[in-house]
Design a protein around this motif. Structure first.
Motif, mmCIF file in Angstrom:
data_model
loop_
_atom_site.group_PDB
_atom_site.id
_atom_site.type_symbol
_atom_site.label_atom_id
_atom_site.label_comp_id
_atom_site.label_asym_id
_atom_site.label_seq_id
_atom_site.Cartn_x
_atom_site.Cartn_y
_atom_site.Cartn_z
ATOM 1 N N LEU A 1 0.812 -1.216 0.000
ATOM 2 C CA LEU A 1 0.000 0.000 0.000
ATOM 3 C C LEU A 1 0.851 1.273 0.000
ATOM 4 N N PRO A 2 1.912 1.343 0.790
ATOM 5 C CA PRO A 2 2.759 2.542 0.727
ATOM 6 C C PRO A 2 3.324 2.799 -0.671
ATOM 7 N N TRP A 3 3.678 1.735 -1.405
ATOM 8 C CA TRP A 3 4.200 1.911 -2.767
ATOM 9 C C TRP A 3 3.138 2.482 -3.698
ATOM 10 N N VAL A 4 1.919 1.927 -3.633
ATOM 11 C CA VAL A 4 0.822 2.418 -4.472
ATOM 12 C C VAL A 4 0.532 3.888 -4.164
ATOM 13 N N MET A 5 0.510 4.234 -2.882
ATOM 14 C CA MET A 5 0.203 5.604 -2.481
ATOM 15 C C MET A 5 1.280 6.583 -2.937
ATOM 16 N N ASP A 6 2.536 6.131 -2.925
ATOM 17 C CA ASP A 6 3.627 6.985 -3.402
ATOM 18 C C ASP A 6 3.466 7.301 -4.885
ATOM 19 N N GLN A 7 3.016 6.310 -5.662
ATOM 20 C CA GLN A 7 2.827 6.513 -7.100
ATOM 21 C C GLN A 7 1.693 7.496 -7.391
ATOM 22 N N LEU A 8 0.671 7.479 -6.542
ATOM 23 C CA LEU A 8 -0.504 8.331 -6.762
ATOM 24 C C LEU A 8 -0.413 9.686 -6.065
#
Length: 314
Positions: free
Chosen positions: A39-46
């Protein structure tokens, strides 16, 4: 009265169970995913896109869940994160305009309104409202308090504590849901049994004229405003088949309702998120009225001009 109470309680419990089956696992999964790399990776991308809307990267989670599942799933995700009051308010406004897209857009298709038009209007309103609120409101920087949701503690250590925190947050989300949905269903059952829904339809008749619609559209508006697009689908489809609602009037009614529907339920369920709900309701109503009246005015004007041109030809 006891029969009405019993029936309302039954429907409330059934709805709580139906929605709880979504809220509990969503809250549990989202809470656990916060402590994994996914989830932290996805949030960083968005994060860059979210920043344009005045939101942090985490806000992508409730927006995605709210749009592809339902409003309750979005709220379940919100209480799993630490957001400011401003962020929660922006999320609430966006999710009010744009949620449960698959089911509610299918309803629109059934009454003859373009699926893509409904999605376009709702997504457009959500994005536009978020940008405007972000630019115009500089306050709300304090952390939001989520009503009955457990207060955030220090980060849990180990999988046992992570899962325990997820279960606690999910369970409190179900309790909150039941405390709102069950009384709401009892009230709605009372209004239905006593004929107040039909009276509400009569009261709306003058408003339908202002919005450019005929009187027979008022029942459709009443159903959508009180019990929402998904729950009011039966009444809306019946209005097209039996009440002789024209394609133009149903189109205008859907424009209004995709902007503002289920005003009681969709407003009340945001109370536990610690945001001001009156501005939320006013924004939805004002947007729906102005947008529908503008589209109705243009449509009726074009129809009059078309009739005049046909008259001149003959």
């Amino acid at each position: 009265m006891s029969a009405i109470l019993l029936e309302g309680l039954k429907k409330g419990m059934k709805l709580t169970w139906t929605l709880g089956k979504v809220i509990f696992p969503v809250t549990l999964i989202v809470t656990i995913l916060q402590y994994t790399p996914v989830l932290p990776w996805v949030m960083d991308q968005l994060a860059p896109l979210m920043s344009l809307l005045g939101l942090s990267g985490e806000a992508a989670v409730p927006l995605v869940l709210g749009n592809f599942l339902n409003l309750y799933a979005g709220i379940a995700a919100i209480i799993s994160f630490e957001f400011t009051v401003k962020e929660v308010f922006i999320l609430a406004v966006m999710l009010s305009f744009c949620h449960n897209l698959i089911i509610e857009s299918t309803v629109a298709k059934k009454v003859g309104v373009s699926w893509w038009l409904v999605i376009g209007v709702r997504v457009g309103l959500a994005l536009f409202s978020a940008i405007v609120i972000n630019l115009m409101w500089s306050g709300g920087q304090e952390q939001a308090q989520y009503g009955f949701a457990p207060e955030q503690r220090s980060a849990p250590e180990g999988w046992a504590e992570i899962i325990l925190q997820g279960l606690q947050t999910a369970a409190m989300g179900i309790v909150q849901l039941a405390l709102i949905v069950i009384p709401l269903m009892i009230v709605m059952q009372y209004l239905r049994e006593k004929g107040w829904l039909e009276r509400f339809s009569d009261w709306l008749a003058p408003a339908t004229k202002f919005l450019g619609m005929e009187r027979n559209t008022s029942m459709t508006l009443a159903a959508g405003l009180t019990i929402g697009l998904a729950y009011g689908a039966g009444l809306m489809i019946q209005a097209v088949e039996e009440d002789g609602v024209s394609k133009k009037d149903m189109f205008l009614a859907m424009i209004f309702l995709v902007s503002c529907h289920a005003v009681v339920e969709d407003t009340l369920i945001f109370i536990p998120l610690g945001i001001p709900i009156w501005p939320l309701l006013i924004i939805r109503l004002t947007t729906a009225i102005l947008l529908t009246a503008a589209v109705g005015f243009v449509w009726n004007k074009l129809q009059r001009e078309k009739r005049r041109s046909l008259t001149h030809e003959y």
